[in-house]
Design a protein around this motif. Sequence first.
Motif, mmCIF file in Angstrom:
data_model
loop_
_atom_site.group_PDB
_atom_site.id
_atom_site.type_symbol
_atom_site.label_atom_id
_atom_site.label_comp_id
_atom_site.label_asym_id
_atom_site.label_seq_id
_atom_site.Cartn_x
_atom_site.Cartn_y
_atom_site.Cartn_z
ATOM 1 N N GLY A 197 -61.910 6.252 -26.498
ATOM 2 C CA GLY A 197 -60.916 7.032 -25.987
ATOM 3 C C GLY A 197 -60.002 6.609 -25.342
ATOM 4 N N MET A 198 -59.945 5.265 -24.828
ATOM 5 C CA MET A 198 -58.757 4.741 -24.287
ATOM 6 C C MET A 198 -57.599 4.426 -24.893
ATOM 7 S SD MET A 198 -60.590 1.771 -21.676
ATOM 8 C CE MET A 198 -61.381 0.859 -23.010
ATOM 9 N N GLY A 199 -56.382 5.086 -24.303
ATOM 10 C CA GLY A 199 -55.134 5.148 -25.059
ATOM 11 C C GLY A 199 -54.432 4.107 -24.351
ATOM 12 N N CYS A 200 -54.258 3.564 -23.380
ATOM 13 C CA CYS A 200 -53.515 2.733 -22.718
ATOM 14 C C CYS A 200 -54.312 2.078 -21.852
ATOM 15 C CB CYS A 200 -52.362 3.360 -21.984
ATOM 16 S SG CYS A 200 -52.742 4.474 -20.724
ATOM 17 N N ALA A 201 -53.664 0.902 -21.217
ATOM 18 C CA ALA A 201 -54.347 -0.242 -20.196
ATOM 19 C C ALA A 201 -54.678 0.548 -19.053
ATOM 20 C CB ALA A 201 -53.638 -1.195 -19.958
ATOM 21 N N ASP A 202 -53.955 1.563 -18.533
ATOM 22 C CA ASP A 202 -54.281 2.264 -17.344
ATOM 23 C C ASP A 202 -55.585 2.962 -17.586
ATOM 24 O OD1 ASP A 202 -52.444 1.604 -15.662
ATOM 25 O OD2 ASP A 202 -50.846 2.805 -16.318
ATOM 26 N N CYS A 203 -56.122 3.411 -18.475
ATOM 27 C CA CYS A 203 -57.451 4.223 -18.615
ATOM 28 C C CYS A 203 -58.389 3.256 -17.956
ATOM 29 C CB CYS A 203 -57.634 4.450 -20.157
ATOM 30 S SG CYS A 203 -56.743 5.695 -20.942
ATOM 31 N N THR A 204 -58.251 1.826 -17.889
ATOM 32 C CA THR A 204 -59.407 1.061 -17.427
ATOM 33 C C THR A 204 -59.397 1.567 -15.750
ATOM 34 O OG1 THR A 204 -57.801 -0.703 -17.045
ATOM 35 C CG2 THR A 204 -58.921 -0.707 -19.041
ATOM 36 N N SER B 103 -62.494 -3.519 -19.940
ATOM 37 C CA SER B 103 -61.410 -4.203 -20.719
ATOM 38 C C SER B 103 -61.021 -3.090 -21.740
ATOM 39 C CB SER B 103 -62.127 -5.282 -21.262
ATOM 40 O OG SER B 103 -60.998 -6.050 -22.513
ATOM 41 N N PHE B 104 -59.564 -2.875 -21.568
ATOM 42 C CA PHE B 104 -58.806 -2.221 -22.808
ATOM 43 C C PHE B 104 -58.943 -2.676 -24.317
ATOM 44 C CE2 PHE B 104 -54.836 -1.013 -24.859
ATOM 45 C CZ PHE B 104 -55.079 0.335 -25.336
ATOM 46 N N GLU B 105 -58.825 -4.080 -24.098
ATOM 47 C CA GLU B 105 -58.728 -4.756 -25.248
ATOM 48 C C GLU B 105 -60.048 -5.023 -25.993
ATOM 49 O OE1 GLU B 105 -57.553 -5.881 -22.429
ATOM 50 O OE2 GLU B 105 -55.493 -5.801 -22.782
ATOM 51 N N LYS B 106 -60.877 -5.080 -25.457
ATOM 52 C CA LYS B 106 -62.231 -4.990 -26.071
ATOM 53 C C LYS B 106 -63.012 -3.847 -26.134
ATOM 54 C CE LYS B 106 -63.542 -9.648 -24.416
ATOM 55 N NZ LYS B 106 -64.475 -10.425 -23.370
#
Length: 200
Positions: free
Chosen positions: A137-144, A163-166
């Motif tokens: 459900g993470m759509g962008c890095a700020d979701c972290t 981690s957004f990437e992982k």
Amino acid sequence: MKEATQKGWIGGIIAAIAASLCCIAPLLAIFGGLSGAATYFNWIAPYRPYLIGITVLVFAFAWYQQLVVTPKKEKDCCTPTSRSIWQSKKFLLIVTVFAAVLTAFPYYSALFYKAPPKTTAVALQSNFKSIRLNIKGMGCADCTKHIDGSLMSLNGVTSSNTSFEKAQTIVQYDPDKTNADSIDHKIKEIGYQPTLIKQN
């Protein structure tokens, strides 16, 4: 032609909303109580560049109609046609700004989310536990920041590293104050879908 232009910018607004849904959805969970809302729209994230492109093209065409085609027709015609508020430059400007604000939402979405507090590193104590979760459900890095900030507000959580990437988060917690179920529930509460990978 005017009706086609109106339909065009309506399509542009829809495209702008769709382009930012991946980051707007977690807000639905916060303000609307829609648990797991982010996972309903995370499939849109890969198409975001195309949706932004459609939005730009639609509004470029609308402004071309407004600034070039319509004045030329009015000049060539004997009697100028009257325009409604919906066909005015002022209204098109408002709609364009609204679409731009929506499209840019992922770049300022962190303002709406609780950022993790700045803390010094906590050494892993023998009685502390850690949990690794896959996050959907993470759509962008700020979701972290949204996830880490919310988890750090839980009593007993000593660190949260997402981690957004992982698409993963690692949470360290004191089992005397909280547990894995509470962490899982909190992530669902803010609009994401966690899946347990490892627990120590």
